[in-house]
Design a protein around this motif. Structure first.
Motif, PDB file in Angstrom:
ATOM      1  N   VAL A 158       0.759  -1.186  -0.164  1.00  0.00           N
ATOM      2  CA  VAL A 158       0.181   0.056  -0.219  1.00  0.00           C
ATOM      3  C   VAL A 158       0.795   1.308   0.140  1.00  0.00           C
ATOM      4  CG1 VAL A 158      -1.745   1.234   1.386  1.00  0.00           C
ATOM      5  CG2 VAL A 158      -1.990  -1.158   1.009  1.00  0.00           C
ATOM      6  N   GLN A 159       1.963   1.395   0.852  1.00  0.00           N
ATOM      7  CA  GLN A 159       2.885   2.578   1.186  1.00  0.00           C
ATOM      8  C   GLN A 159       3.598   2.866  -0.397  1.00  0.00           C
ATOM      9  OE1 GLN A 159       5.678   2.086   4.102  1.00  0.00           O
ATOM     10  NE2 GLN A 159       6.718   3.976   3.479  1.00  0.00           N
ATOM     11  N   LEU A 160       3.962   1.208  -1.009  1.00  0.00           N
ATOM     12  CA  LEU A 160       4.753   1.620  -2.286  1.00  0.00           C
ATOM     13  C   LEU A 160       3.794   2.080  -3.408  1.00  0.00           C
ATOM     14  CD1 LEU A 160       7.285   0.961  -3.714  1.00  0.00           C
ATOM     15  CD2 LEU A 160       6.549  -1.232  -4.320  1.00  0.00           C
ATOM     16  N   SER A 161       2.447   1.439  -3.569  1.00  0.00           N
ATOM     17  CA  SER A 161       1.546   2.053  -4.520  1.00  0.00           C
ATOM     18  C   SER A 161       1.404   3.519  -4.194  1.00  0.00           C
ATOM     19  CB  SER A 161       0.276   1.202  -4.174  1.00  0.00           C
ATOM     20  OG  SER A 161       0.521   0.029  -4.598  1.00  0.00           O
ATOM     21  N   GLN A 162       1.147   4.121  -3.087  1.00  0.00           N
ATOM     22  CA  GLN A 162       0.970   5.212  -2.939  1.00  0.00           C
ATOM     23  C   GLN A 162       2.133   6.205  -3.347  1.00  0.00           C
ATOM     24  OE1 GLN A 162      -1.639   6.910  -1.875  1.00  0.00           O
ATOM     25  NE2 GLN A 162      -0.839   9.031  -1.834  1.00  0.00           N
ATOM     26  N   ILE A 182       4.383   5.283  -5.592  1.00  0.00           N
ATOM     27  CA  ILE A 182       4.477   5.400  -7.001  1.00  0.00           C
ATOM     28  C   ILE A 182       3.352   6.260  -7.508  1.00  0.00           C
ATOM     29  CG2 ILE A 182       3.901   4.103  -8.936  1.00  0.00           C
ATOM     30  CD1 ILE A 182       4.703   1.740  -7.498  1.00  0.00           C
ATOM     31  N   LYS A 183       2.188   6.375  -6.947  1.00  0.00           N
ATOM     32  CA  LYS A 183       1.077   7.272  -7.412  1.00  0.00           C
ATOM     33  C   LYS A 183       1.742   8.976  -7.291  1.00  0.00           C
ATOM     34  CE  LYS A 183      -3.909   8.538  -6.349  1.00  0.00           C
ATOM     35  NZ  LYS A 183      -4.827   8.331  -5.515  1.00  0.00           N
ATOM     36  N   GLU A 184       2.161   9.149  -6.022  1.00  0.00           N
ATOM     37  CA  GLU A 184       2.739  10.444  -5.725  1.00  0.00           C
ATOM     38  C   GLU A 184       3.871  10.723  -6.740  1.00  0.00           C
ATOM     39  OE1 GLU A 184       3.835  10.340  -1.643  1.00  0.00           O
ATOM     40  OE2 GLU A 184       1.742  10.435  -0.981  1.00  0.00           O
ATOM     41  N   ARG A 185       4.458   9.632  -7.077  1.00  0.00           N
ATOM     42  CA  ARG A 185       5.791  10.256  -8.157  1.00  0.00           C
ATOM     43  C   ARG A 185       5.191  10.316  -9.385  1.00  0.00           C
ATOM     44  NH1 ARG A 185      10.928   6.441  -7.956  1.00  0.00           N
ATOM     45  NH2 ARG A 185      11.071   7.378  -5.773  1.00  0.00           N
ATOM     46  N   LYS A 186       3.949   9.657  -9.652  1.00  0.00           N
ATOM     47  CA  LYS A 186       3.552   9.955 -11.118  1.00  0.00           C
ATOM     48  C   LYS A 186       2.968  11.343 -11.377  1.00  0.00           C
ATOM     49  CE  LYS A 186       2.708   5.110 -12.640  1.00  0.00           C
ATOM     50  NZ  LYS A 186       1.823   3.895 -12.803  1.00  0.00           N
ATOM     51  N   GLN A 187       2.083  11.506 -10.000  1.00  0.00           N
ATOM     52  CA  GLN A 187       1.581  12.982  -9.974  1.00  0.00           C
ATOM     53  C   GLN A 187       2.710  13.923  -9.969  1.00  0.00           C
ATOM     54  OE1 GLN A 187      -0.493  12.404  -6.081  1.00  0.00           O
ATOM     55  NE2 GLN A 187      -2.439  11.636  -7.433  1.00  0.00           N
ATOM     56  N   ALA A 188       3.883  13.917  -9.297  1.00  0.00           N
ATOM     57  CA  ALA A 188       4.909  14.726  -9.345  1.00  0.00           C
ATOM     58  C   ALA A 188       5.378  14.766 -10.584  1.00  0.00           C
ATOM     59  CB  ALA A 188       6.003  14.616  -8.551  1.00  0.00           C
ATOM     60  N   GLU A 189       5.567  13.785 -11.413  1.00  0.00           N
ATOM     61  CA  GLU A 189       6.174  13.771 -12.768  1.00  0.00           C
ATOM     62  C   GLU A 189       5.065  14.410 -13.880  1.00  0.00           C
ATOM     63  OE1 GLU A 189       6.744   9.755 -13.784  1.00  0.00           O
ATOM     64  OE2 GLU A 189       8.589   9.555 -12.717  1.00  0.00           O
ATOM     65  N   GLN A 196       4.342  25.245  -9.393  1.00  0.00           N
ATOM     66  CA  GLN A 196       4.951  24.021  -9.305  1.00  0.00           C
ATOM     67  C   GLN A 196       4.981  23.265  -7.932  1.00  0.00           C
ATOM     68  OE1 GLN A 196       8.138  22.711  -8.297  1.00  0.00           O
ATOM     69  NE2 GLN A 196       7.891  20.949  -9.370  1.00  0.00           N
ATOM     70  N   GLN A 197       4.947  24.383  -7.103  1.00  0.00           N
ATOM     71  CA  GLN A 197       4.900  23.830  -5.782  1.00  0.00           C
ATOM     72  C   GLN A 197       3.468  23.228  -5.193  1.00  0.00           C
ATOM     73  OE1 GLN A 197       7.668  23.637  -4.289  1.00  0.00           O
ATOM     74  NE2 GLN A 197       8.662  24.512  -5.963  1.00  0.00           N
ATOM     75  N   LEU A 198       2.310  23.432  -6.195  1.00  0.00           N
ATOM     76  CA  LEU A 198       1.061  22.940  -5.616  1.00  0.00           C
ATOM     77  C   LEU A 198       0.606  22.066  -6.721  1.00  0.00           C
ATOM     78  CD1 LEU A 198      -0.364  26.519  -5.237  1.00  0.00           C
ATOM     79  CD2 LEU A 198       0.602  25.109  -3.554  1.00  0.00           C
ATOM     80  N   GLU A 199      -0.431  21.495  -6.365  1.00  0.00           N
ATOM     81  CA  GLU A 199      -1.302  20.456  -7.211  1.00  0.00           C
ATOM     82  C   GLU A 199      -1.796  21.204  -8.474  1.00  0.00           C
ATOM     83  OE1 GLU A 199      -0.905  17.259  -5.005  1.00  0.00           O
ATOM     84  OE2 GLU A 199      -1.556  17.422  -6.951  1.00  0.00           O
ATOM     85  N   VAL A 200      -1.703  20.379  -9.549  1.00  0.00           N
ATOM     86  CA  VAL A 200      -2.221  21.253 -10.762  1.00  0.00           C
ATOM     87  C   VAL A 200      -3.510  21.706 -10.756  1.00  0.00           C
ATOM     88  CG1 VAL A 200      -2.666  20.629 -13.206  1.00  0.00           C
ATOM     89  CG2 VAL A 200      -0.817  19.473 -12.203  1.00  0.00           C
TER      90      VAL A 200
END
Length: 385
Positions: A146-150, A152-159, A223-227
């Protein structure tokens, strides 16, 4: 017993005291904790008080036999994992099969050998410990997944945010820089002597530079905020005054592409509550797309009307150019989506996505209506001041 800090707790259930005494003395002498129950009902009460690590259970008992005791234990989430070893004088195959069907872990026939009983109990306790360790490991792995999936999700969002940021810098800064470049080039083309630029042109260029600097600052901040969380500096703004400035800045581009401007925005419209710099980006994206995807000489229309039903200002940016297939209009504002007519053009499909984010951050909506060969009509709404 040395592998356990706390000795295992064994519950012995039998309606004959002599059998209980024999089994009890066998286990107590080897360091086990032993509890006793005369009959099935007493066994269930003892389990309610404290869940044992293992149960040695007789089958033939009055009032409630061992099968029923085991059946009730297995029906409870609290007690279903307790290993139950049936100890019975009945040696019939049917009884043994029934013992396993109700959830028994093992079956010992009386008279029994003490060494055999000890070995079987030890084996069941070891299996139980392994199962507990396996469940704990699985739970730990599940939590890690669960932590890894989160992550990965956060990294994809950051990318994704980084891609939007990089595109916004290259895309939104290109328009004012291109306009300024065209303006300067036009003066150089007119004469080979020293170039004299009138004050009005210098003011336009200075305004463009200021907007570039402010845009860079705002992009770094965003860039520091959500899209979807664009920061807005809202102020009461005249849509006529804003679009007049935008048109002035785009005059060199309009001249280059021979654009026929149909400007219909009235000066007496009520003010809107908007972030001027962010709204400028919306106009630049929509106007820039019109120039990019249409041949020279098309008609560009800018219009704005108050929508009485919603108390919003409805702004129109339209052209009579090549148009977009109607089937593509619904997804045109999605991330990285580009129309089929744009496939051979440079771009990442982020301009309209950014427009939607900015308009929605203002509390408005944006949409498009189009048909191939008949042009494109973009519209968006903004709250009145």
């Amino acid at each position: 017993m040395s592998e356990n800090l706390v000795p295992p707790d064994i519950l012995i259930v039998d309606d004959f005291p002599d059998n209980i005494y024999l089994l009890s003395s066998m286990f107590v002498g080897r360091g086990y904790r032993v509890r006793e129950a005369i009959g099935g009902e007493e066994a269930l009460k003892a389990v309610d008080l404290q869940v044992p690590d293992l149960i040695l259970l007789d089958i033939r008992m009055p009032h409630m036999d061992g099968y029923e005791v085991c059946r009730r234990l297995k029906a409870s989430d609290i007690t279903k994992e307790i290993p139950v070893i049936f100890v019975s004088a009945v040696d019939d195959v049917f009884d043994k099969v029934k013992a396993f069907e109700v959830g028994g872990a093992d079956y010992i026939t009386k008279p029994f050998e003490p060494i055999e009983v000890l070995a079987r109990v030890k084996q069941q306790l070891a299996l139980c410990r392994c199962q507990m360790q396996l469940r704990a490991t699985n739970a730990q792995l599940a939590a890690q997944n669960v932590q890894l999936s989160q992550e990965i999700k956060e990294r994809k969002q950051a990318e994704a945010r980084l891609k939007v940021f990089v595109h916004a810098v290259s895309h939104d800064l290109r328009n004012p820089v291109t306009g300024t470049s065209l303006l300067l080039q036009s003066y150089l083309d007119k004469t080979r002597e020293n170039v004299v630029i009138n004050r009005q042109i210098v003011e336009v260029m200075l305004d463009s530079c200021k907007r570039q600097i402010h845009l860079i600052d705002s992009l770094v901040e965003m860039q520091q905020l959500e899209v979807s969380g664009y920061p807005l500096n809202l102020q009461s703004t005249s849509i006529h005054a804003l679009t007049s400035r935008i048109i002035k800045a785009w005059e060199p581009m309009f001249a280059k592409y021979q654009v026929v401007l149909n400007y219909l925005i009235a000066p007496n419209l009520p003010d809107i509550s908007a972030d001027v710099d962010q709204l400028w980006r919306v106009f630049e994206n929509l106007i820039g797309n019109a120039l990019k995807y249409n041949p020279p000489g098309f008609v560009l229309t800018l219009d704005a009307k108050v929508d009485a039903t919603s108390s919003m200002l409805r702004v129109i940016v339209a052209d009579n150019g090549v148009g977009i297939p109607e089937t593509e209009c619904a997804s045109l504002f999605d991330l990285y989506v580009r129309g089929t007519s744009a496939l051979r053009r440079a771009g990442a499909g982020l301009g309209l996505y950014i427009c939607r984010q900015i308009v929605e951050a203002h509390g408005g909506q944006i949409g498009v209506e189009s048909e191939l060969g008949k042009g494109v009509r973009f519209w968006f709404t903004l709250p009145l001041s």
